[in-house]
Design a protein around this motif. Structure first.
Motif, PDB file in Angstrom:
ATOM      1  N   SER A  53       0.688  -1.237  -0.098  1.00 42.77           N
ATOM      2  CA  SER A  53       0.027   0.080  -0.124  1.00 42.77           C
ATOM      3  C   SER A  53       0.779   1.276   0.064  1.00 42.77           C
ATOM      4  CB  SER A  53      -0.979  -0.059   1.067  1.00 42.77           C
ATOM      5  OG  SER A  53      -0.280   0.140   2.383  1.00 42.77           O
ATOM      6  N   GLY A  54       0.531   2.355  -0.718  1.00 40.50           N
ATOM      7  CA  GLY A  54       1.246   3.602  -0.794  1.00 40.50           C
ATOM      8  C   GLY A  54       0.522   4.627  -0.790  1.00 40.50           C
ATOM      9  N   GLY A  55       1.061   5.810  -1.506  1.00 38.96           N
ATOM     10  CA  GLY A  55       0.490   7.120  -1.538  1.00 38.96           C
ATOM     11  C   GLY A  55       0.475   7.698  -0.243  1.00 38.96           C
ATOM     12  N   LYS A  56       1.161   9.175  -0.401  1.00 37.62           N
ATOM     13  CA  LYS A  56       1.543   9.834   0.681  1.00 37.62           C
ATOM     14  C   LYS A  56       0.467   9.892   1.898  1.00 37.62           C
ATOM     15  CE  LYS A  56       5.005  12.545  -1.833  1.00 37.62           C
ATOM     16  NZ  LYS A  56       6.202  11.924  -0.672  1.00 37.62           N
ATOM     17  N   GLY A  57      -0.889  10.061   1.340  1.00 31.27           N
ATOM     18  CA  GLY A  57      -1.899  10.359   2.446  1.00 31.27           C
ATOM     19  C   GLY A  57      -2.056   9.122   2.994  1.00 31.27           C
ATOM     20  N   ALA A  58      -2.053   8.191   2.343  1.00 30.62           N
ATOM     21  CA  ALA A  58      -2.498   6.794   3.307  1.00 30.62           C
ATOM     22  C   ALA A  58      -1.292   6.573   4.127  1.00 30.62           C
ATOM     23  CB  ALA A  58      -2.312   5.696   2.302  1.00 30.62           C
ATOM     24  N   ASN A  59      -0.091   6.692   3.565  1.00 30.19           N
ATOM     25  CA  ASN A  59       1.005   6.476   4.616  1.00 30.19           C
ATOM     26  C   ASN A  59       1.197   7.368   5.639  1.00 30.19           C
ATOM     27  OD1 ASN A  59       2.134   4.673   2.711  1.00 30.19           O
ATOM     28  ND2 ASN A  59       3.627   6.161   1.996  1.00 30.19           N
ATOM     29  N   GLN A  60       0.771   8.648   5.655  1.00 28.63           N
ATOM     30  CA  GLN A  60       0.502   9.479   6.756  1.00 28.63           C
ATOM     31  C   GLN A  60      -0.452   9.154   7.835  1.00 28.63           C
ATOM     32  OE1 GLN A  60       0.895  13.709   5.366  1.00 28.63           O
ATOM     33  NE2 GLN A  60       2.844  13.006   4.185  1.00 28.63           N
ATOM     34  N   ALA A  61      -1.569   8.770   7.063  1.00 30.39           N
ATOM     35  CA  ALA A  61      -2.726   8.250   8.010  1.00 30.39           C
ATOM     36  C   ALA A  61      -2.310   7.129   8.902  1.00 30.39           C
ATOM     37  CB  ALA A  61      -3.700   7.846   7.285  1.00 30.39           C
ATOM     38  N   VAL A  62      -1.516   6.222   8.361  1.00 34.70           N
ATOM     39  CA  VAL A  62      -1.065   4.885   9.064  1.00 34.70           C
ATOM     40  C   VAL A  62      -0.244   5.239  10.335  1.00 34.70           C
ATOM     41  CG1 VAL A  62       0.228   2.980   8.853  1.00 34.70           C
ATOM     42  CG2 VAL A  62      -1.757   3.431   7.427  1.00 34.70           C
ATOM     43  N   ALA A  63       0.745   6.210   9.810  1.00 37.91           N
ATOM     44  CA  ALA A  63       1.785   6.764  10.704  1.00 37.91           C
ATOM     45  C   ALA A  63       1.188   7.510  11.862  1.00 37.91           C
ATOM     46  CB  ALA A  63       2.702   7.769  10.136  1.00 37.91           C
ATOM     47  N   ALA A  64       0.094   8.082  11.747  1.00 37.43           N
ATOM     48  CA  ALA A  64      -0.526   9.032  12.723  1.00 37.43           C
ATOM     49  C   ALA A  64      -1.463   8.006  13.678  1.00 37.43           C
ATOM     50  CB  ALA A  64      -1.495  10.130  12.088  1.00 37.43           C
ATOM     51  N   ALA A  65      -2.058   7.171  13.100  1.00 34.87           N
ATOM     52  CA  ALA A  65      -2.949   5.964  13.890  1.00 34.87           C
ATOM     53  C   ALA A  65      -1.909   5.056  14.656  1.00 34.87           C
ATOM     54  CB  ALA A  65      -3.755   5.182  12.627  1.00 34.87           C
ATOM     55  N   ARG A  66      -0.820   4.761  14.032  1.00 27.63           N
ATOM     56  CA  ARG A  66       0.019   3.914  15.044  1.00 27.63           C
ATOM     57  C   ARG A  66       0.734   4.576  16.086  1.00 27.63           C
ATOM     58  NH1 ARG A  66       3.309  -0.052  10.981  1.00 27.63           N
ATOM     59  NH2 ARG A  66       1.316  -1.128  10.159  1.00 27.63           N
ATOM     60  N   MET A  67       0.644   5.942  16.283  1.00 25.89           N
ATOM     61  CA  MET A  67       0.883   6.959  17.449  1.00 25.89           C
ATOM     62  C   MET A  67      -0.246   6.856  18.318  1.00 25.89           C
ATOM     63  SD  MET A  67       4.170   7.386  16.899  1.00 25.89           S
ATOM     64  CE  MET A  67       4.437   8.324  18.168  1.00 25.89           C
ATOM     65  N   GLY A  68      -1.345   6.320  18.025  1.00 24.35           N
ATOM     66  CA  GLY A  68      -2.385   6.152  18.844  1.00 24.35           C
ATOM     67  C   GLY A  68      -3.402   7.747  18.480  1.00 24.35           C
ATOM     68  N   ALA A  69      -3.322   8.380  17.575  1.00 22.26           N
ATOM     69  CA  ALA A  69      -4.340   9.114  17.136  1.00 22.26           C
ATOM     70  C   ALA A  69      -5.398   8.848  16.596  1.00 22.26           C
ATOM     71  CB  ALA A  69      -3.653  10.098  16.214  1.00 22.26           C
ATOM     72  N   LYS A  70      -6.738   9.488  16.785  1.00 20.71           N
ATOM     73  CA  LYS A  70      -8.026   8.941  16.161  1.00 20.71           C
ATOM     74  C   LYS A  70      -7.918   9.786  14.747  1.00 20.71           C
ATOM     75  CE  LYS A  70     -12.850   9.439  17.279  1.00 20.71           C
ATOM     76  NZ  LYS A  70     -13.745   9.999  18.063  1.00 20.71           N
ATOM     77  N   VAL A  71      -7.945   8.837  13.639  1.00 19.45           N
ATOM     78  CA  VAL A  71      -7.783   9.460  12.315  1.00 19.45           C
ATOM     79  C   VAL A  71      -8.729   8.866  11.335  1.00 19.45           C
ATOM     80  CG1 VAL A  71      -6.263   9.232  10.551  1.00 19.45           C
ATOM     81  CG2 VAL A  71      -5.132   8.835  12.521  1.00 19.45           C
ATOM     82  N   ALA A  72      -9.119   9.843  10.674  1.00 13.58           N
ATOM     83  CA  ALA A  72      -9.952   9.549   9.485  1.00 13.58           C
ATOM     84  C   ALA A  72      -9.217   9.807   8.314  1.00 13.58           C
ATOM     85  CB  ALA A  72     -11.245  10.645   9.654  1.00 13.58           C
ATOM     86  N   PHE A  73      -9.409   9.287   6.985  1.00 11.33           N
ATOM     87  CA  PHE A  73      -8.951   9.348   5.915  1.00 11.33           C
ATOM     88  C   PHE A  73      -9.864   9.651   4.973  1.00 11.33           C
ATOM     89  CE2 PHE A  73      -7.383   7.656   1.634  1.00 11.33           C
ATOM     90  CZ  PHE A  73      -6.222   8.575   1.571  1.00 11.33           C
TER      91      PHE A  73
END
Ligand code: ATP
Length: 299
Positions: free
Chosen positions: A37-57
């Motif tokens: 999986s790739g794309g800057k948006g998707a990568n950044q969403a995964v990074a934020a979610a793994r830090m414990g943030a509540k994320v919507a894409f």
């Protein structure tokens, strides 16, 4: 808990390895094939979610198997994917990557990413939220989402990658601009902003809108400037295995850190550490560390 809304691209990366690149009109046998999986948006969403943030894409895929797989992968990371549009008659974004002799040859097809609309993001964002965008989806969509986010009392973060002159339209709507050194120089050139050294060139961009400009410097770390202050952090000494997605890890982790309310300096420190961890693993999204990994690395 405030949310991180990531408005951006999502791609399937199709990677083949071979002994050499084929010439025009030539067919050769490859060694291996993998999908990521790739794309800057998707990568950044995964990074934020793994830090414990509540994320919507917020993004778009085609009505195809790649799109369904990518959305399921995001949902498995705990990311809210309700605002991912499925666009009939258009393919999911793809990157065709051939790796040979230590080099890459890449063809990217934006596909459904070109149909991303800012309205879905505008409907999601609320006071205290942060919206994060990059330049792999239409600038007009980002502009309308950022304007709505500002009216709703949310903070706007723009990772101006890949750099393009239309970024000028977004800077007045951007609170925090994140760029690498190449992007800084391109944008400063387009704006006619000059300065001696990275911090001075970054500060020159503040006149165009953002109150904070963060410049990532690869292994050398980062420089961040506001009108009044400069923060410089050196890079962590690590042995890089694959730096793909380091910038995305940095941006997603920074957004999550700011959302947790610890302030800019702490969020920068966490992002610098997370990105240093990410370069020690192969791949982009798979290499994003979790909050506990970053805490352990910093302790
Ligand atoms: P990419 O396009 O590869 O994702 P980028 O050009 O957007 O990267 P960089 O400035 O290369 O972004 O890297 C982002 C951050 O990642 C840096 O600010 C730093 O914190 C971390 N980083 C990158 N490379 C290294 C490295 N070799 N060692 C330690 N940290 C690194």
């Amino acid at each position: 808990m405030p949310r991180i809304i990531v408005l951006g691209s999502i791609n399937m990366d199709l990677v083949v390895t071979a002994d050499r690149f084929p010439g025009p009109g030539e067919t050769i046998a490859g060694d291996a094939f993998r999908t990521f999986s790739g794309g800057k948006g998707a990568n950044q969403a995964v990074a934020a979610a793994r830090m414990g943030a509540k994320v919507a894409f917020v993004g778009a895929v085609g009505a195809d198997a790649f799109g369904a797989d990518l959305v399921a992968g995001m949902a498995a990371e705990g990311i809210d994917t309700a605002a991912v549009a499925t666009i009939p008659g258009v393919a999911t974004g793809t990157a065709l990557i051939t790796v040979a002799q230590g080099e890459n040859c890449i063809v990217v097809v934006a596909g459904a990413n070109a149909a991303v609309d800012g309205a879905a993001a505008a409907g999601l964002v609320g006071p205290g939220d942060r919206i994060v965008a990059q330049l792999e989806v239409p600038v007009a969509a980002i502009a309308s989402a950022f304007a709505a986010a500002r009216s709703a009392g949310a903070e706007t973060l723009l990772n101006a990658a890949p750099a393009q002159p239309e970024v000028r339209d977004l800077l007045p709507l951007t609170d925090i601009l994140i760029v690498n050194e190449t992007e800084l120089d391109l944008i400063a050139g387009w704006l006619g902003a000059s300065g001696d050294g990275v911090a001075a060139r970054a500060r020159a961009l503040i006149a165009a809108g953002p109150s904070t400009v963060v410049v990532t410097l690869g292994a050398a770390g980062l420089v961040a400037v506001t009108a009044a202050a400069t923060v410089e952090l050196g890079g962590h000494r690590v042995v890089p295995v694959d730096t793909t997605g380091a910038g995305d890890c940095f941006v997603g982790t920074l957004a999550a850190g700011l959302g947790s309310g610890t302030g800019l300096a702490d969020a920068l420190e966490t992002a610098n550490a997370a990105a240093a961890l990410s370069v020690q693993k192969p791949g982009a999204a798979p290499s994003m560390p979790r909050a506990e990994d970053v805490r352990a690395f910093l302790s």
